[in-house]
Design an enzyme around this catalytic site. Structure first.
Site, short mmCIF file in Angstrom:
data_model
loop_
_atom_site.label_atom_id
_atom_site.label_comp_id
_atom_site.label_asym_id
_atom_site.label_seq_id
_atom_site.Cartn_x
_atom_site.Cartn_y
_atom_site.Cartn_z
N ILE A 22 31.40 -50.18 1.00
CA ILE A 22 30.53 -49.20 1.65
C ILE A 22 31.30 -47.91 1.88
CG2 ILE A 22 28.99 -48.78 3.59
CD1 ILE A 22 28.22 -51.15 1.69
N GLU A 23 30.90 -46.86 1.17
CA GLU A 23 31.65 -45.61 1.20
C GLU A 23 30.83 -44.41 1.65
OE1 GLU A 23 34.24 -44.96 -2.15
OE2 GLU A 23 34.20 -47.07 -2.71
#
Length: 291
Positions: A149-150
């Site tokens: 998750i960026e």
């Protein structure tokens, strides 16, 4: 005394063997370049203990989930179901195969606890041990889910982890790929649940904590990461200099001599994660014996 010494020596040897058999390994991301070879070929190298199929790029917040495996296959035409045989071939070699959700350019978010539960149910039924008429990768059962998750907020990823861990019909392995600045802006709350088996920290494209002429900043950040509640911690690296335009590549000999001897002292050390199979043209082979 001789007998006591022998017992003590045997005890040390047993502990060493148990630690070795628990084993450090190499994790790799596969799926974002059609020129990287097949999933079965990647596993057949014998270099990897974990493979993350990347990525489920769209999900959550009412969106129809989208699997993007670049040029390997087209989920919308149902051509990715052939990967089931490759997945089973990997698993037959003791390799854990996970689905990586998110990525650097995906369209994903969670809007509520209920949304997180719905996404968990989707993942369970379409990629894990559940049932669905539309399993994108066919009937093979993946070992778990990797959270890469960026973007977006850090909200509700902890709820997704809890929901996935709640499926007791199968052990669902959970992995996370946070950036090395500590704590991670997106995954800190999720990792704090203590539910994650593997945390492979991205020590690249992050100047403050990546290797840059020396390992001081990297080691300092690694020591912070060892405080998280996770079973195993991995050093995430680019498999070649071109894999990380903003830096962080560590030549194999430098990794073996300057970095690994220090971080392997951590009881949570699990190995090395590489981005990605496309760029791994000999790097995993060069470091395997040191990992």
């Amino acid at each position: 005394m001789a007998a006591q010494s022998l017992v003590l020596l045997l005890s040390f040897l047993i502990v060493a063997l148990v630690k070795q058999s628990h084993g450090a390994g190499i994790a790799v991301y596969w799926g974002q370049d059609s020129g990287e070879g097949t999933l079965a070929d990647a596993c057949a190298t014998g270099n990897y203990a974990y493979v993350n199929i990347a990525f489920l790029t769209t999900f959550g917040n009412g969106q129809t989930p989208v699997l993007n495996l670049a040029g390997h296959c087209d989920p919308s035409s149902n051509t990715c179901t052939s990967l089931s045989n490759d997945i089973r071939a990997c698993q037959s070699q003791g390799i854990k195969v996970l689905l990586s959700i998110g990525g650097a350019t995906g369209s994903y978010s969670l809007s509520s606890t209920d949304d997180a539960t719905q996404v968990a149910n989707y993942l369970w039924n379409n990629y894990l041990g559940g049932q669905s008429n539309s399993r994108p990768l066919g009937d093979a059962i993946l070992d778990g889910i990797d959270f890469d998750i960026e973007s977006g907020s850090g909200q509700y990823w902890d709820e997704l982890a809890r929901a996935l861990a709640g499926f007791t019909q199968q052990k669902v392995y959970l992995a996370a790929a946070p950036q090395c600045p500590f704590p991670d802006a997106h995954l800190s709350g999720a990792i704090s649940t203590g539910l994650f088996d593997y945390v492979w920290v991205q020590f690249y494209n992050n100047l403050p904590c990546q290797y840059s002429s020396n390992a001081d900043n990297l080691i300092s950040a690694w020591n912070q990461w060892t405080t998280v509640q996770a079973s195993q911690l991995f050093l995430g690296l680019p498999a070649a200099a071109e894999a990380a335009p903003s830096g962080g590549f560590i030549p194999a000999d430098v990794l073996a001599s300057e970095v690994l001897p220090t971080i392997k002292g951590s009881s949570k050390y699990g190995g090395v994660m590489l981005w990605s199979k496309k760029f791994d043209n000999g790097y995993s082979s060069a470091i395997k014996s040191s990992v």
